[in-house]
Scaffold this active site. Structure first.
Site, mmCIF file in Angstrom:
data_model
loop_
_atom_site.group_PDB
_atom_site.id
_atom_site.type_symbol
_atom_site.label_atom_id
_atom_site.label_comp_id
_atom_site.label_asym_id
_atom_site.label_seq_id
_atom_site.Cartn_x
_atom_site.Cartn_y
_atom_site.Cartn_z
ATOM 1 N N CYS A 205 0.380 9.818 7.637
ATOM 2 C CA CYS A 205 1.684 9.376 8.181
ATOM 3 C C CYS A 205 1.697 9.519 9.702
ATOM 4 C CB CYS A 205 2.819 10.191 7.561
ATOM 5 S SG CYS A 205 2.944 9.957 5.786
ATOM 6 N N CYS B 210 0.826 -1.218 0.000
ATOM 7 C CA CYS B 210 0.000 0.000 0.000
ATOM 8 C C CYS B 210 0.860 1.268 0.000
ATOM 9 C CB CYS B 210 -0.922 0.018 1.217
ATOM 10 S SG CYS B 210 -2.225 -1.205 1.142
#
Ligand code: FES
Length: 298
Positions: free
Chosen positions: A112, A41
């Site tokens: 993130c 991914c």
């Protein structure tokens, strides 16, 4: 090009605590790791913790990350943030704490920071013997098959970060950023959370009233506390401030500390301390929890 802060670039070019922590036979020490994402991914993070068992404290933390500039920088920042904390203190680290440590992340890269927070939780749950796969917050139907994101994970990130659009959901957990076939489901989740939020003040007010009548008041969960603070600010505080050209925005909630940004006329007003204490803190103490302390950040 992404507009990265100096701090992001600093942690990308000179990442702190990169690598693994080797197993040890040292008495009283546990080594554990948690991981999230997948290389397929595009992002994957394995976070290693060295824990002093008696004190429940993180002595060392290291990371191995496959990903972009912000994934590396977020992982590096996370390891710096959690060293020396107890596991309970570390569980209070939010993805916004990681982004704030870095001076902010581009909106499209917020996933993130979410990945860092989830890896930390995964490592601690693993150490405590809680199966992440069956953790009630994140089990649930798979909504986005492209990125393996469940409905409960989307709900959780939407609530914790006050997200309102599909684009924001994609920025925070990547769901919807591939084939697009899950976009309708994400919209449904956003609508359901918005409906719950609208009904929440009355429900929470009733729960708080009940809690205040008992000798041992029931604590609000973090999600309940943040949601209620946001509701009170937007419905009861902001209209008053905006009438005089000011405004306020919730910046962060850390335990009983509520950090706010004073904006417009409030930001430069000589009476901003009074505004903070009387218009905001007193109102939040009355409507949410009596021990809240409100601070302004700039
Ligand atoms: S299923 Fe979510 S983007 Fe493809």
């Amino acid at each position: 090009m992404w507009d990265y802060t100096e701090k992001v670039l600093e942690h990308f070019y000179n990442p702190q605590n990169q690598g693994a922590i080797a197993d040890t036979d040292e008495p009283g020490i546990a080594i554990v790791y948690g991981e999230v994402g997948s290389i397929a991914c595009g992002d994957a993070l394995r976070l290693h913790l060295k824990i002093e068992i008696e004190s429940d404290r993180i002595l060392d933390s290291r990371f191995q990350t496959f990903g972009c500039t912000s994934a590396i920088a977020s992982s590096s920042a996370l390891t710096e943030l959690i060293k020396g904390l107890t596991l309970d203190e570390a569980l209070n680290i939010s993805n916004h704490d990681i982004a704030n440590f870095l001076g902010g992340l581009p909106e499209a890269k917020m996933h993130c920071s979410v990945m860092g927070q989830e890896a930390l939780e995964a490592a601690i749950f693993k150490y405590r013997g809680i199966e992440v796969e069956v953790h009630e917050e994140d089990e649930g139907a798979l909504v986005c098959t492209c990125f393996g994101v469940s409905d409960n994970r989307i709900r959780r990130v939407v609530i914790e970060n006050n997200l309102t659009t599909v684009e924001q959901v994609t920025n925070y957990v990547k769901a919807g950023g591939g084939c697009g076939s899950c976009l309708v489901d994400i919209e449904d989740i956003l609508a359901a959370v918005a409906e719950e939020r609208a009904a929440m003040p009355a429900k929470l007010a009733a729960e708080i009233a009940i809690a205040q009548e008992t000798t041992q008041p029931r604590a609000l969960t973090n999600v309940q506390k943040i949601t209620l603070i946001q509701q009170v600010l937007s419905e009861e505080v902001r209209p008053v401030l905006m009438a005089d050209g000011g405004d306020v925005e919730l910046y962060d909630v850390d335990g009983d500390r509520v950090q706010v940004l004073l904006k417009g006329a409030c930001g430069s007003c000589e009476s901003s301390t009074a505004t903070l204490k009387i218009a905001i803190e007193a109102r939040l103490r009355e409507r949410v929890l009596p021990n809240l302390v409100v601070e302004a950040v700039s």
